[in-house]
Write an enzyme that holds these catalytic residues in place. Sequence first.
Site, PDB file in Angstrom:
ATOM      1  N   GLY A 276      47.059 -17.334  33.577  1.00 26.89           N
ATOM      2  CA  GLY A 276      45.914 -16.628  32.999  1.00 26.89           C
ATOM      3  C   GLY A 276      44.946 -16.220  34.092  1.00 26.89           C
ATOM      4  O   GLY A 276      44.293 -17.072  34.698  1.00 26.89           O
TER       5      GLY A 276
ATOM      6  N   GLU B 267      36.090 -25.588  31.127  1.00 28.84           N
ATOM      7  CA  GLU B 267      35.247 -24.851  32.072  1.00 28.84           C
ATOM      8  C   GLU B 267      33.891 -24.558  31.429  1.00 28.84           C
ATOM      9  O   GLU B 267      33.840 -24.125  30.286  1.00 28.84           O
ATOM     10  CB  GLU B 267      35.950 -23.548  32.465  1.00 28.84           C
ATOM     11  CG  GLU B 267      35.218 -22.750  33.509  1.00 28.84           C
ATOM     12  CD  GLU B 267      34.802 -23.629  34.693  1.00 28.84           C
ATOM     13  OE1 GLU B 267      35.670 -24.254  35.322  1.00 28.84           O
ATOM     14  OE2 GLU B 267      33.587 -23.687  34.981  1.00 28.84           O
TER      15      GLU B 267
ATOM     16  N   CYS C 223      32.976 -16.580  23.545  1.00 22.60           N
ATOM     17  CA  CYS C 223      33.208 -17.995  23.224  1.00 22.60           C
ATOM     18  C   CYS C 223      32.305 -18.631  22.186  1.00 22.60           C
ATOM     19  O   CYS C 223      32.782 -19.424  21.386  1.00 22.60           O
ATOM     20  CB  CYS C 223      33.163 -18.801  24.514  1.00 22.60           C
ATOM     21  SG  CYS C 223      34.565 -18.409  25.560  1.00 22.60           S
TER      22      CYS C 223
ATOM     23  N   LYS D 145      33.705 -29.837  25.072  1.00 25.39           N
ATOM     24  CA  LYS D 145      33.590 -28.404  25.379  1.00 25.39           C
ATOM     25  C   LYS D 145      33.103 -27.634  24.150  1.00 25.39           C
ATOM     26  O   LYS D 145      32.185 -26.806  24.234  1.00 25.39           O
ATOM     27  CB  LYS D 145      34.953 -27.869  25.857  1.00 25.39           C
ATOM     28  CG  LYS D 145      35.013 -26.372  26.050  1.00 25.39           C
ATOM     29  CD  LYS D 145      34.044 -25.879  27.112  1.00 25.39           C
ATOM     30  CE  LYS D 145      33.800 -24.396  26.975  1.00 25.39           C
ATOM     31  NZ  LYS D 145      32.847 -23.856  27.922  1.00 25.39           N
TER      32      LYS D 145
HETATM   33  P1  NAD Z   1      40.849 -13.671  29.224  1.00 28.07           P
HETATM   34  O1  NAD Z   1      41.352 -13.000  28.008  1.00 28.07           O
HETATM   35  O2  NAD Z   1      39.900 -12.956  30.139  1.00 28.07           O
HETATM   36  O3  NAD Z   1      42.091 -14.122  30.134  1.00 28.07           O
HETATM   37  C1  NAD Z   1      43.232 -14.733  29.629  1.00 28.07           C
HETATM   38  C2  NAD Z   1      44.444 -14.172  30.375  1.00 28.07           C
HETATM   39  O4  NAD Z   1      45.601 -14.929  30.022  1.00 28.07           O
HETATM   40  C3  NAD Z   1      44.768 -12.713  30.044  1.00 28.07           C
HETATM   41  O5  NAD Z   1      44.724 -11.945  31.222  1.00 28.07           O
HETATM   42  C4  NAD Z   1      46.190 -12.784  29.451  1.00 28.07           C
HETATM   43  O6  NAD Z   1      47.002 -11.678  29.804  1.00 28.07           O
HETATM   44  C5  NAD Z   1      46.717 -14.053  30.058  1.00 28.07           C
HETATM   45  N1  NAD Z   1      47.840 -14.653  29.319  1.00 28.07           N
HETATM   46  C6  NAD Z   1      47.925 -14.942  27.998  1.00 28.07           C
HETATM   47  N2  NAD Z   1      49.095 -15.527  27.720  1.00 28.07           N
HETATM   48  C7  NAD Z   1      49.779 -15.621  28.893  1.00 28.07           C
HETATM   49  C8  NAD Z   1      51.062 -16.152  29.248  1.00 28.07           C
HETATM   50  N3  NAD Z   1      51.854 -16.717  28.337  1.00 28.07           N
HETATM   51  N4  NAD Z   1      51.445 -16.071  30.530  1.00 28.07           N
HETATM   52  C9  NAD Z   1      50.629 -15.512  31.458  1.00 28.07           C
HETATM   53  N5  NAD Z   1      49.409 -15.002  31.178  1.00 28.07           N
HETATM   54  C10 NAD Z   1      48.986 -15.060  29.903  1.00 28.07           C
HETATM   55  O7  NAD Z   1      40.191 -15.048  28.731  1.00 28.07           O
HETATM   56  P2  NAD Z   1      39.056 -15.900  29.472  1.00 28.07           P
HETATM   57  O8  NAD Z   1      37.709 -15.348  29.156  1.00 28.07           O
HETATM   58  O9  NAD Z   1      39.445 -16.105  30.893  1.00 28.07           O
HETATM   59  O10 NAD Z   1      39.168 -17.272  28.671  1.00 28.07           O
HETATM   60  C11 NAD Z   1      40.270 -18.137  28.865  1.00 28.07           C
HETATM   61  C12 NAD Z   1      39.956 -19.467  28.215  1.00 28.07           C
HETATM   62  O11 NAD Z   1      38.807 -20.057  28.847  1.00 28.07           O
HETATM   63  C13 NAD Z   1      39.597 -19.387  26.738  1.00 28.07           C
HETATM   64  O12 NAD Z   1      40.094 -20.511  26.080  1.00 28.07           O
HETATM   65  C14 NAD Z   1      38.080 -19.440  26.732  1.00 28.07           C
HETATM   66  O13 NAD Z   1      37.558 -19.994  25.539  1.00 28.07           O
HETATM   67  C15 NAD Z   1      37.787 -20.351  27.891  1.00 28.07           C
HETATM   68  N6  NAD Z   1      36.480 -20.154  28.537  1.00 28.07           N
HETATM   69  C16 NAD Z   1      36.014 -18.898  28.780  1.00 28.07           C
HETATM   70  C17 NAD Z   1      34.796 -18.720  29.448  1.00 28.07           C
HETATM   71  C18 NAD Z   1      34.256 -17.348  29.759  1.00 28.07           C
HETATM   72  O14 NAD Z   1      33.156 -17.269  30.273  1.00 28.07           O
HETATM   73  N7  NAD Z   1      34.957 -16.272  29.495  1.00 28.07           N
HETATM   74  C19 NAD Z   1      34.096 -19.842  29.890  1.00 28.07           C
HETATM   75  C20 NAD Z   1      34.609 -21.108  29.632  1.00 28.07           C
HETATM   76  C21 NAD Z   1      35.804 -21.244  28.962  1.00 28.07           C
HETATM   77  C1  UGA Z   2      28.563 -19.675  27.542  1.00 27.73           C
HETATM   78  C2  UGA Z   2      28.075 -21.032  28.072  1.00 27.73           C
HETATM   79  O1  UGA Z   2      26.757 -20.873  28.590  1.00 27.73           O
HETATM   80  C3  UGA Z   2      29.006 -21.562  29.166  1.00 27.73           C
HETATM   81  O2  UGA Z   2      28.587 -22.850  29.560  1.00 27.73           O
HETATM   82  C4  UGA Z   2      30.436 -21.635  28.619  1.00 27.73           C
HETATM   83  O3  UGA Z   2      31.327 -22.035  29.633  1.00 27.73           O
HETATM   84  C5  UGA Z   2      30.850 -20.258  28.118  1.00 27.73           C
HETATM   85  O4  UGA Z   2      29.902 -19.812  27.088  1.00 27.73           O
HETATM   86  C6  UGA Z   2      32.193 -20.229  27.484  1.00 27.73           C
HETATM   87  O5  UGA Z   2      32.687 -21.245  27.039  1.00 27.73           O
HETATM   88  O6  UGA Z   2      32.693 -19.120  27.401  1.00 27.73           O
HETATM   89  P1  UGA Z   2      28.452 -17.164  28.362  1.00 27.73           P
HETATM   90  O7  UGA Z   2      28.833 -16.862  26.957  1.00 27.73           O
HETATM   91  O8  UGA Z   2      29.226 -16.552  29.458  1.00 27.73           O
HETATM   92  O9  UGA Z   2      28.493 -18.750  28.613  1.00 27.73           O
HETATM   93  O10 UGA Z   2      26.926 -16.749  28.588  1.00 27.73           O
HETATM   94  P2  UGA Z   2      25.547 -17.409  28.127  1.00 27.73           P
HETATM   95  O11 UGA Z   2      24.606 -17.318  29.243  1.00 27.73           O
HETATM   96  O12 UGA Z   2      25.723 -18.726  27.516  1.00 27.73           O
HETATM   97  O13 UGA Z   2      25.052 -16.389  27.007  1.00 27.73           O
HETATM   98  C7  UGA Z   2      25.709 -16.274  25.764  1.00 27.73           C
HETATM   99  C8  UGA Z   2      24.936 -15.339  24.867  1.00 27.73           C
HETATM  100  O14 UGA Z   2      23.708 -15.929  24.440  1.00 27.73           O
HETATM  101  C9  UGA Z   2      24.553 -14.020  25.533  1.00 27.73           C
HETATM  102  O15 UGA Z   2      24.706 -12.956  24.633  1.00 27.73           O
HETATM  103  C10 UGA Z   2      23.102 -14.229  25.896  1.00 27.73           C
HETATM  104  O16 UGA Z   2      22.403 -13.032  26.001  1.00 27.73           O
HETATM  105  C11 UGA Z   2      22.633 -15.061  24.721  1.00 27.73           C
HETATM  106  N1  UGA Z   2      21.434 -15.877  25.021  1.00 27.73           N
HETATM  107  C12 UGA Z   2      21.503 -16.878  25.930  1.00 27.73           C
HETATM  108  C13 UGA Z   2      20.254 -15.633  24.354  1.00 27.73           C
HETATM  109  O17 UGA Z   2      20.171 -14.721  23.504  1.00 27.73           O
HETATM  110  N2  UGA Z   2      19.157 -16.408  24.629  1.00 27.73           N
HETATM  111  C14 UGA Z   2      19.187 -17.414  25.535  1.00 27.73           C
HETATM  112  O18 UGA Z   2      18.146 -18.092  25.735  1.00 27.73           O
HETATM  113  C15 UGA Z   2      20.398 -17.653  26.210  1.00 27.73           C
END
Ligand code: NAD
Ligand code: UGA
Length: 460
Positions: free
Chosen positions: A11, A163, A274, A218
Site C-alpha cells: 500500500g 498510524e 478516516c 486507533k
Molecule cells: P490509500 O487509499 O491512500 O492507499 C492505499 C493503497 O493500497 C492504494 O494505493 C491501493 O492501491 C493499495 N492497495 C490496496 N490493496 C492492495 C493490494 N492487495 N496489494 C497492493 N496494494 C494494494 O489509503 P491511506 O489513506 O494510505 O490509508 C491506508 C490505511 O491507513 C487505512 O486503513 C486508513 O484508515 C489508515 N490511516 C490513514 C491515515 C491518513 O491520514 N490517510 C492516517 C492514519 C491511518
Molecule cells: C486525523 C487524525 O488527526 C490523525 O491522528 C489520524 O491518524 C488520521 O485522522 C487518520 O486516522 O486518518 P486527518 O484526518 O488527516 O487526521 O486531519 P485532522 O487534522 O485530524 O482533520 C480532520 C478534519 O477535522 C479536517 O477536515 C479538519 O479541517 C477538521 N478539524 C480539525 C476541524 O474542523 N476543527 C479542528 O479543530 C480540527
Amino acid sequence: MKEIKKITCIGAGYVGGPTMSVIAQKNPNVTITVVDLNQARIDAWNDTDLEKLPVYEPGLDAVVAEARGRNLFFSTNVEQAIDEADMIFISVNTPTKTYGKGKGQAADLKYIELCARQIAAVAKSDKIVVEKSTLPVRTAAALKSILDNTGNGVNFHILSNPEFLAEGTAVTDLHNPDRVLIGGEDADAIEALVQVYEAWVPRERILTTNLWSSELSKLVANAFLAQRVSSINAISELCEVTGANVDEVSRAIGYDSRIGSKFLKASVGFGGSCFQKDILNLVYIARSYNLTEVADYWEQVIILNDHQKARFAENIIQTMYNTVNGKKIAFLGWAFKKDTNDTRESAAIYVADHLLEEEAQVIVYDPKVPAEQVYKDLDYLGTRSPEDNRRLVTVVNDPYEAMHGSHAIAILTEWDEFKCYDWPRVKEDMKKPAFVFDGRKLLDRNKLSMLGFNYYAIGE
Ligand code: NAD
Ligand code: UGA
C-alpha cells in the site's frame, strides 16, 4: 531476536508512502520496499520530478529525495517484496463497506484479506506482519487464521501498529510523534519493531499493549478527536443564535488545562478519509455486541457533522434571498483541510452538492486539487448525471478568475493563501451585495466588513 534488514509495505498511499519514507530516512541500514497494485501511483513515487509525488505533504519531497534509491524503493512487484521481507506492513485502504452486511458502517476488509492470502501464499520464511491500516478490533485474529491456514508452514507474528499522522503535517508528525503504539503477543516481534522506531523516537514514547487494545485505541483516538470537532460545531450553532462568538468560547474553555486548546476550531464540518469511516466502524462494532447506547452516543458525532455541512449550505441559500439558481458561487478550497491534495469526504463536496441541487453555478479554486478530482468527487455521489455536474461546476486555476463576477464566495478549506488575496480588488469584481460565507473562520471580519462585504462566519 531477529534483526530486521528488509521491510516491505503493501500500500503506497497517504500512509504507506510517507510512513515508509521516514522509516527509511531514519534507518539507512534497513531496505524498505513499498509496493502497490496501482502502477500509476508507483510511477509517480518513482518520478524524478518530486513535484509529481502522488501525495502532497510539506517536507515529503526532501525525505524521499534523501532515501529513495538508497534504501527506499517503490515497486509493483508485490510477490518478490513479500518473499524477501523480514517484516511486512499492511497499509492498504479499509473503506466503509458499500454492499452487503454492515453496508454504510462496517469496514470493508477485502483488501486486507487479499494481502493476508498473498503473504501466506508467497512466504517461504518466518515473517512479522504489521497492521498499519486502521482495523476493527480483533482483526488480528482473522489475519492470523488466514495466514496459518493458507501458508506454507512458516511462522507469522502479528503486530498492530496504527498510524496517528494527520495529513498536511504528516512529515512533522512522523518525525516527532506524540507516541508510537505497538500491540502484540510475541515479545521478540514487538522488540523488533520497537528497534525500528527507536532509531529516532525516544523509548518512553513507544507504547506497547496487547493486540486488541492497540487496534481499538486507533478507532477511539479518531472518535475522540472527531467528537471534539462535533462538540464545538454544536456550540457554534448555539453561538449564532445567542450572540456568543465560538472562537471566544473555544479560547475560554481551552485555557482549562483539563480540556486543552487543541481541536476546538469550529468549521463547516470535519472531512478526511478516516474520521467518519472509523466512527461508523466503532458504531458498527458496538451494535454487533448489542451495546445500543454506546453505538448511539458515537453515532451522534456523525449526525452532528452532517448537520453542520447541511446548515452551512442552507445558510448560503437563505441569506441569498432563498434562491441560488443561476448564481455564481466561488468555492475557495476543495481539499478536506489545508496543505493536502486529499479530498476524501471533504465538506466542500457535500456543500457543493447541496447548492447544485438548487441549480447554483459553482466555480472551484483549490491550490492543490485538479479539476478531474472535483468532478470525480461529485460524480461519485451520484446525485445527478456527470453531464449536469460539468454544466453546473467549473474548476479554475486562478482564484481571481473564480471570484470574478461571483454573487458569493464560500471558504471551504483554510489555505493560508486565501488570507493574502487583494480583497478590495475582489470586492470591486463581484456582484453586489458581495457575500462571503467563511466556513473556516479564516478571514478578518472587521477588515471585510469595512470593505463592504456581507461577511458570515460559522459560530458568530
Ligand atoms: P490509500 O487509499 O491512500 O492507499 C492505499 C493503497 O493500497 C492504494 O494505493 C491501493 O492501491 C493499495 N492497495 C490496496 N490493496 C492492495 C493490494 N492487495 N496489494 C497492493 N496494494 C494494494 O489509503 P491511506 O489513506 O494510505 O490509508 C491506508 C490505511 O491507513 C487505512 O486503513 C486508513 O484508515 C489508515 N490511516 C490513514 C491515515 C491518513 O491520514 N490517510 C492516517 C492514519 C491511518
Ligand atoms: C486525523 C487524525 O488527526 C490523525 O491522528 C489520524 O491518524 C488520521 O485522522 C487518520 O486516522 O486518518 P486527518 O484526518 O488527516 O487526521 O486531519 P485532522 O487534522 O485530524 O482533520 C480532520 C478534519 O477535522 C479536517 O477536515 C479538519 O479541517 C477538521 N478539524 C480539525 C476541524 O474542523 N476543527 C479542528 O479543530 C480540527
